[in-house]
Each structure stands twice: as structure tokens, then as C-alpha cells.
Design an enzyme around this catalytic site. Structure first.
Site, PDB file in Angstrom:
ATOM      1  N   LYS A   1      52.197 -64.958  40.024  1.00  0.00           N
ATOM      2  CA  LYS A   1      52.850 -65.379  41.273  1.00  0.00           C
ATOM      3  C   LYS A   1      53.673 -64.226  41.840  1.00  0.00           C
ATOM      4  O   LYS A   1      54.685 -63.832  41.271  1.00  0.00           O
ATOM      5  CB  LYS A   1      53.775 -66.567  41.046  1.00  0.00           C
ATOM      6  CG  LYS A   1      54.335 -67.084  42.384  1.00  0.00           C
ATOM      7  CD  LYS A   1      55.513 -68.019  42.230  1.00  0.00           C
ATOM      8  CE  LYS A   1      56.847 -67.308  42.209  1.00  0.00           C
ATOM      9  NZ  LYS A   1      57.237 -66.643  43.483  1.00  0.00           N
TER      10      LYS A   1
ATOM     11  N   SER B   1      65.666 -61.271  38.902  1.00  0.00           N
ATOM     12  CA  SER B   1      67.116 -61.280  38.730  1.00  0.00           C
ATOM     13  C   SER B   1      67.513 -61.847  37.373  1.00  0.00           C
ATOM     14  O   SER B   1      66.788 -62.637  36.767  1.00  0.00           O
ATOM     15  CB  SER B   1      67.763 -62.112  39.837  1.00  0.00           C
ATOM     16  OG  SER B   1      67.489 -63.481  39.623  1.00  0.00           O
TER      17      SER B   1
ATOM     18  N   CYS C   1      65.597 -52.072  40.056  1.00  0.00           N
ATOM     19  CA  CYS C   1      66.428 -52.633  38.988  1.00  0.00           C
ATOM     20  C   CYS C   1      67.078 -51.538  38.152  1.00  0.00           C
ATOM     21  O   CYS C   1      68.140 -51.728  37.594  1.00  0.00           O
ATOM     22  CB  CYS C   1      65.610 -53.579  38.121  1.00  0.00           C
ATOM     23  SG  CYS C   1      63.986 -52.948  37.768  1.00  0.00           S
TER      24      CYS C   1
ATOM     25  N   GLU D   1      75.332 -56.101  40.273  1.00  0.00           N
ATOM     26  CA  GLU D   1      74.167 -55.461  40.880  1.00  0.00           C
ATOM     27  C   GLU D   1      74.105 -55.785  42.371  1.00  0.00           C
ATOM     28  O   GLU D   1      74.099 -56.946  42.763  1.00  0.00           O
ATOM     29  CB  GLU D   1      72.896 -55.965  40.194  1.00  0.00           C
ATOM     30  CG  GLU D   1      71.646 -55.255  40.673  1.00  0.00           C
ATOM     31  CD  GLU D   1      70.398 -55.701  39.929  1.00  0.00           C
ATOM     32  OE1 GLU D   1      70.251 -56.905  39.667  1.00  0.00           O
ATOM     33  OE2 GLU D   1      69.562 -54.828  39.631  1.00  0.00           O
TER      34      GLU D   1
END
Lengths: 303, 508
Positions: B204, B257, B312, B409
């Protein structure tokens, strides 16, 4: 001369990571220069060229023809700038000066036992003074690479300072001959020595040693100029020389100047190309951009 | 000719300024859109066929650079997920599991080659759908994605040599959920090792960037991969949740995340599903005074502004040794003036559009937080386009370790700059985070590099470079940055059962 309190310990010149510098230089070549920015860039390049002849077989006749070319790059295309200077051996300064009279084109002379630089200092000073007395507007000296490799930085520094003094009003370009210094750390260190000793320009190469000018080496020197400017407030010019023969490469250099030093250096007062065959390739490209067709090399004079 | 040069007095460097607003400018150089075909509507790719969603619903995917709709995308519900998993299971049991490994490898090689052939189209679509500059999608995302398929294709028939003394077996059906920052590359990171190890896949992509994964589905169809081996279904969080919770999945691989990672971890707890998570980060990029500073500045720029900071492993916490802090900051300020922000399809663009409105809001929230916390903000003077989602390259100076912009972040082009004095201090500060994905060290001293890399709790530590990737190199996190490794030999392990072989000689 720089205030002596400001002269740094050259063994502490910034270290350069070669891989990183080469990567950065490659990035400039990724800029896409098209249409009007290509034409404007190419005209700027023409105007930054030091049209050069430095051969054992140079004669007055050859120098005169080169000077005519400098003033009339390609009269079939109106509105072209002239080159910045004509660069010759000291013996031909007078000839060039006369031929270029009133054109605004500078006469640059190599000196200091070009290209090897292996001569006593008084000989180098005499040669410099001779060139200036003959009318040279600019002097292109070579540094003593042997002394530099031997770690005699004070000798190299003092020699540049002495030549600068001998230049009087003439602007001094200091050739590092980066192809003989090889490591990026040493190129940075030699750049710092030359600038603090009074160079008006720093220059990569004589054109007699391979590799001559490259993008990464020029990048290291431009960054040295930037650091020097922030330290002292004094602008120093840059001249990559040798091996730049294609328009595309020249535009990469221009991109680099634009993005490292900015507007203040995008003029022939502070940036030059030392080249002999670059001009014709630039002319061919400008002709192509103007007329839409490539013209044969025979349409462009070979001086 | 020139007036005599006077003695130059030392000047405060802050009185001098270089001008990068030059009279010689770059003309627009947009990549042509015409070589990219985007269908007005995409269905779900299940069992080798384009299938209308049971949900009957479609959502739009837009170009974040101008907010124009690019295509309508099917939204998969639980029934669609069921169909996709059933197709993957069927393909696994009936075909893929039994196929000789060498043949599996051939399929993967074919996908890799076809990706290279279509690289231009893929790059354009990646930039249109995600907002990243064409220079990056063309020179990084697409070639790197193809390289992953090439690399894992090579492993397919050599698994017995990958883990000496162990016997390897595939797992079954892998459910894979990928983020929006490197859409095609993340699909490659997930699909390539799964196929090489003999598993089938339900993937996905993220709801804001589904297009290149769907182009990959077209390519897989064209490559004649057996139906059901790779299924690609689209949708948002609910689709992902249905996939994670599906009982017939053997393995979940998630990149995204930390917040969602924790939800997945809870959902998978107590089941037999294997799990790898590649989550957030707040990497320390550390500049020592002896570092090659100009190259370090490039590394800082590349570390935080690559892909608009949607990375990331972005080097979002910059630690500069105090003795060189002013110099480095001056160089950074000059450098961000030369970054070109704008049309992602322009070949000269360095920084493209922020991926989505939602992400832009998050970034703005953190910029506001930084200002409220008293940090000094410095932005590039560039002008932003009026439509679309944009953020200027932003530096925060005088940031404290306890500031939220140094701890959380941001996932945008915003750099928090801190200073330090000693090696031990910076190691402690760098490790003082719940994350541990990556870090950077810049120094001329080899011994210092080894000391630092040994003590940093981060999955990747780059020395005198940043954001370098290669299919042969494992990638993954410590702590809340996740677990499991992708890439390299290590990247095979999450997709295999390893059992011990007892050599004859040791049997009694």
C-alpha cells in the site's frame, strides 16, 4: 600588503575533503543553461577571456594577429564584446600594447621565469620590471613550487610579495600550477599564501602541465577567495587557465562563480579564463543561438 | 591605473556580504511533461488485473506544486484488502513458492531493467505527484529504485550462501506499507527483497503519492509476473490498518511515522506476524573544528534540504563545535541563498514543493514553536510561488537541547543549530533522543571518526558525507526509529525463516 598582524599560520590553512569537493563541483555541471541565459553567459565568457599565446616560436607577427583577433572576434556577428586581455611573453608586451592601443583590452605578461619558475629571485624581479616598463597592465607570475613542496612557505610568500612590489601599478596574477601541487590541501594552502602576500588574482595553471584547470580545483580556490574576502574585506580575482576549450565547460565555471562568490565576481575585473581555443567555440555557439544553425569551423578565424 | 592599496584593517565579518542576486540568471528549464502518461483514474491492482474497489470510492491525488488534480485513485476497504491478500496467498501456494529460485531472479531482473527503460517517465511522475525536484527523482530516486531490484535479483538463487550453516525458507504473504517521501524507492526497498526471498506481496503506497507505485504495477503487468505475486492497493490509514490486521498475513513491513509504527506494533503483538519498522529520526550532524568546513557545509545542506527535508534520516540537529560556529553559520547563510526553490519539474530546482498541505501545516507549527522558544530564525530570501505548498529553507540559531525543535521530528526544510565544546559532550547530546536512525560526523581525524561511530546509537553513521545510500548497505534504526534492517544481506533476513542445519560430522 596585508597588515602583518593578520597573516595567518599557513600550516593551519583549512583542510579539504577531496571527495566532497569533487561532488560539489559536479553539482554545478547539473545546472541547465538555456536560451537567453546561455547567450548572456557566453558573451560574459568572451569578455572574460585572456587570449593567450605562450610559445617558444612566438613572433611579432603572431602576436599582432592575435591582438587583431582580440579586438575583432567575429565581425560577422555584430554586438560582440572583446576579450579581456591578451597574454604574452615579456618580449612581446610592447608589440601587443601598440597593437591594442585604444581598445581597452589589457596586456598581460607572464614573468618570473615562466613556466618553471626555477630562477634566482633577482632575475624574476628584473623580468617583472621589464614587463611592466614595456607597458604590461597585468603580470602573471609562477610560484616556486619546489620551495613550496619543501615547506618553505616564507620563501614563497616573500617572493610573491617582492614581485608584487616590482609590479607597481600592474595587477598581479599568481599562478599556483595546481597540477604540480596535486593535493587539494596544498592548493588551498598555496592560495592562502598568494592572497596574503598580495596577489590581485590567483590562477590555476601555466597551461604547460597536465592537469591544468579543473572545476574542483577552481572551486577550492574560489572558496579560499571567499574566506579571504570575509577575513580582510579585500577582493581577489580568479583565473582558471589551460584545458578550458568548450563553451559548455566555460558556462560551468560561470555557474560556479555565480554560486560561490556571486555578483561581485561576475565581471572580467575579477574573473578570467586563460585560454586560446575557447573563444572560437564560444563564437560558434553564439552564432548557433543567433542564427539557429551550426556553422563550419572554417567560418571562424583561427588566431 | 589603480590607487595605491592601503593597509587592510581587520573587519568584522558581519559587515561584509556577498550578493547572490546576480544579473546573470538561469532561464526556466522545465522537463517536458509529455513523456509521462497518467491515467485519469486508477483502480486496484489485484491478482494481476485492475480491479474496481468494493468500496466504490475514489480519492484525488494532486500536484503539491500547484494543487491541480493529477488522477483519481481507488480507495481499498477491508473487503478489497481481503481480495488482495487472498490473491497473494493463492499465488504463493500455487506458484511462487514452487518456482525455482533462478526463475524468480529472472523476473526481478526484468522489473529492474524495465524501470531503467522507463526511468524518465517515472521521474517526471514522481516529481509531479510528490513535489520533489526532477534532479533528485531523475538522479537519485529512480536509479536507486532500479538498483535495489538488480541487487536483490542477484540474491534470489544464492540464499543458501547468504547465511552459512542455516536453512532458509520464505514466509508467505508480506503486507507492506510505505511513506510519501520516496514513493517508488520505498516500494523497491520493500518489494525487491520480498520477491527475492520467495514471498508474495500486498503493497500500500501513501495516499498523497500513489502514482509511481501504480506505474510500477503497470510495469509488473508488462513484465508478465504471475498474477497475485505483487498486489498494489491504494488508500489511507484505514486501508493500512485493515492490511496490518488481516489474519492471513505473515509479515508486516512498515516505513513511516513513529506514531503509526507504535499502533502497528500494538496491532501485531500476540500474532505470528513478523514485523520490521523504519520510523522517524532526529539525526545529529556533528561538525568538529578540524573538519573540512566547506565540504561539511555541503553535507549539512544535503543532510537537511535533500527532498525538502522529508527524509527520516535527515540531519535535522546540527551540532557545531563552538570555535567554528560563526564561520559555519556564515557559510550556511550564504549557501541557502543559492538554493533554487520552485517548480519541481525545472532542472535547476534544488528544493521543490512540500508534499501536502497537512505536512506544510506541521512544518509551520514547528517554525512557530521555534520562534516562541526564543531561537533565532534565519530564512533564505527566495520568493515562493503563490499556489501550492512551499517552505523556505530555514535555519534556527541558538537552539537549546531542551527546545522542542531540537527534540521532535519536523520532516521539513528546517534545521536546528546547536553548539558543543568537547567530544564527550556531543556524543552525549547526540544520543540524548528517543530516536536513533542516523548521524553524521565531520572531522579530519580518523581516530575521532572511529571513536564517534562506536559510541553513537544510530543505525547509520556517515563520516565526512551525508545521505549516501546503496542497495548493498543495510539501513535501519535504534530505539524509536524502529527495528529490522533493509538493504544489503541484512535486508533478506526479515523475509526469511532461518533454521539451523546440523552438519553430519557433528552428529553422534
Amino acid at each position: 600588503m596585508i597588515n602583518s598582524n593578520l597573516i595567518p599560520d599557513f600550516t593551519l590553512s583549512p583542510r579539504i575533503d577531496q571527495t566532497g569537493a569533487e561532488e560539489r563541483a559536479l553539482r554545478f555541471t547539473r545546472r541547465s543553461i538555456k536560451k537567453e541565459s546561455k547567450i548572456n553567459g557566453l558573451k560574459l565568457v568572451l569578455n572574460m577571456i585572456d587570449l593567450t599565446t605562450l610559445e617558444g616560436k612566438d613572433t611579432e607577427g603572431k602576436v599582432k594577429q592575435l591582438c587583431y583577433k582580440a579586438m575583432h572576434l567575429h565581425d560577422a556577428l555584430p554586438g560582440l564584446p572583446t576579450v579581456a586581455a591578451v597574454c604574452v611573453y615579456p618580449l612581446f608586451v610592447k608589440t601587443a600594447k601598440k597593437a591594442l592601443e585604444g581598445s581597452g583590452i589589457k596586456v598581460a605578461s607572464v614573468a618570473t621565469a615562466f613556466p618553471g619558475g626555477q630562477a634566482p629571485r633577482d632575475v624574476k624581479i628584473r623580468e617583472t620590471k621589464f614587463a611592466v616598463n614595456e607597458g604590461a597592465d597585468e603580470v602573471d607570475m609562477v610560484i616556486s613550487r619546489g620551495r613550496f613542496h619543501a615547506g618553505e612557505y616564507n620563501y614563497v610568500f616573500d617572493e610573491i610579495a617582492a614581485v608584487k612590489e616590482a609590479c607597481g601599478p600592474a595587477r598581479l596574477k599568481v599562478i599556483l600550477e595546481t597540477g604540480e601541487l596535486v593535493s587539494f590541501d596544498k592548493i588551498r594552502r598555496a592560495s592562502d599564501i598568494a592572497m596574503y602576500a598580495g596577489a590581485d588574482f590567483i590562477k590555476t595553471s601555466t597551461g604547460k602541465i597536465q592537469p591544468a584547470a579543473t572545476l574542483p580545483v577552481t572551486l577550492i580556490m574560489l572558496e579560499a577567495i571567499r574566506d579571504f574576502y570575509y577575513k580582510t574585506g579585500k577582493k581577489v580575482g580568479m583565473k582558471p587557465a589551460g584545458g578550458i576549450s568548450k563553451s559548455k565547460t566555460a558556462l560551468h565555471y560561470l555557474v560556479m562563480v555565480k554560486e560561490v562568490l556571486g555578483e561581485g565576481w561576475l565581471t572580467n575585473e575579477w574573473f578570467r579564463f586563460g585560454a586560446s581555443s575557447l573563444a572560437n567555440d564560444v563564437l560558434m555557439q553564439i552564432a548557433k543561438e543567433t542564427t539557429g544553425i551550426y556553422q563550419a569551423a572554417n567560418y571562424f578565424s583561427i588566431d | 591605473m589603480k590607487k595605491k592599496q592601503k593597509n587592510i584593517l581587520p573587519r568584522k565579518s558581519n559587515t561584509l556580504k556577498l550578493s547572490f542576486d546576480t544579473s546573470w540568471t538561469y532561464a526556466p528549464a522545465p522537463e517536458s511533461r509529455t513523456s509521462a502518461t497518467i491515467q485519469p483514474r486508477y483502480d486496484l491492482f489485484i491478482n494481476g488485473k485492475w480491479t474496481k474497489p468494493e468500496s466504490g470510492k475514489y480519492f484525488e491525488t494532486i500536484n503539491p506544486a500547484n494543487e491541480e488534480t493529477l488522477s483519481e485513485i481507488a480507495e481499498a476497504n477491508a473487503a478489497d484488502v481481503n481480495k488482495a491478500v487472498a490473491a497473494a496467498r493463492n499465488a504463493y501456494e500455487k506458484y511462487w513458492k514452487k518456482l525455482p529460485a533462478k526463475e524468480r531472479g529472472k523476473y526481478i531482473f526484468r522489473i529492474a531493467r524495465m524501470m531503467q527503460e522507463k526511468s524518465r517517465e517515472l521521474a517526471i511522475i514522481e516529481s509531479l505527484d510528490g513535489g520533489k525536484p526532477i534532479r533528485e527523482s531523475r538522479d537519485f530516486d529512480i536509479p536507486e529504485a532500479a538498483n535495489h531490484f538488480f541487487y536483490y535479483a542477484g540474491w534470489a538463487d544464492k540464499l543458501d550462501y547468504a547465511f552459512p550453516g542455516k536453512k532458509t525458507a520464505s514466509l508467505g504473504v508480506a503486507g507492506q506499507i510505505i511513506p510519501w517521501n520516496f514513493p517508488l524507492l520505498m516500494a523497491a526497498w520493500k518489494i525487491a527483497p520480498a520477491l527475492a526471498t520467495g514471498n508474495t506481496v500486498v503493497l500500500k503506497p501513501a495516499e498523497t503519492t500513489p502514482l509511481t507505485a501504480l506505474k510500477l504495477a503497470e510495469l509488473i503487468q508488462e513484465a508478465d509476473l504471475p498474477p497475485g505475486v505483487v498486489n498494489i492497493i491504494t488508500g489511507a490509514g484505514e486501508t493500512g490498518a485493515a492490511l496490518v490486521q488481516h489474519p492471513d498475513i505473515n509479515k508486516i513491513a512498515f516505513t513511516g511515522s513513529t506514531e503509526v509504527g507504535k499502533m502497528i506494533l500494538r496491532a501485531v503483538a500476540g500474532t505470528n506476524k513478523k514485523l520490521t519498522l523504519e520510523l522517524g529520526g532526529k539525526a545529529a550532524n556533528i561538525i568538529f573544528e578540524d573538519a573540512p568546513l566547506d565540504q561539511a557545509v555541503e553535507g549539512i545542506i544535503n543532510g537537511i534540504f535533500f527532498n525538502q527535508g522529508h527524509v527520516c534520516c535527515a540531519g535535522s540537529r546540527l551540532y557545531i563545535q563552538e570555535s567554528v560556529a560563526n564561520t559555519v553559520i556564515r557559510k550556511l547563510k550564504d549557501r541557502i541563498e543559492t538554493l533554487i526553490v520552485g517548480d519541481p519539474l525545472d532542472k535547476n530546482t534544488d528544493i521543490g514543493a512540500i508534499n501536502s498541505k497537512k505536512q506544510l501545516e506541521t512544518i509551520h507549527y514547528y517554525i512557530k514553536t521555534g520562534i516562541q522558544e526564543g531561537a533565532e530564525i534565519y530564512e533564505s530570501s527566495c520568493r515562493l510561488p503563490s499556489k501550492g505548498f512551499w517552505c523556505k529553507p530555514t535555519l534556527f540559531l541558538n537552539v537549546a537541547q531542551s527546545s522542542r525543535i531540537a527534540q521532535e521530528e519536523i520532516f521539513g526544510p528546517v534545521l536546528a543549530i546547536l553548539t558543543f565544546r568537547t567530544d564527550d559532550e556531543v556524543i552525549e547530546k547526540a544520543n540524548n533522543t528517543p530516536y536513533g536512525l542516523s548521524a553524521g560526523v565531520w572531522t579530519d581525524k580518523g581516530s575521532r571518526i572511529f571513536n564517534m561511530t562506536r559510541k553513537m546509537r544510530a543505525g547509520v553513521v556517515w563520516a565526512n558525507t551525508y545521505n549516501k545510500f546503496d542497495p548493498t548497505s543495510p539501513f535501519g534504526g535504534y530505539k524509536e526509529s524502529g527495528f529490522g534492517r533493509e538493504g544489503g544481506l541484512h535486508g533478506l533476513m526479515p523475509y526469511l525463516h532461518l533454521s539451523n542445519l546440523i552438519p553430519n560430522s557433528t552428529r553422534k
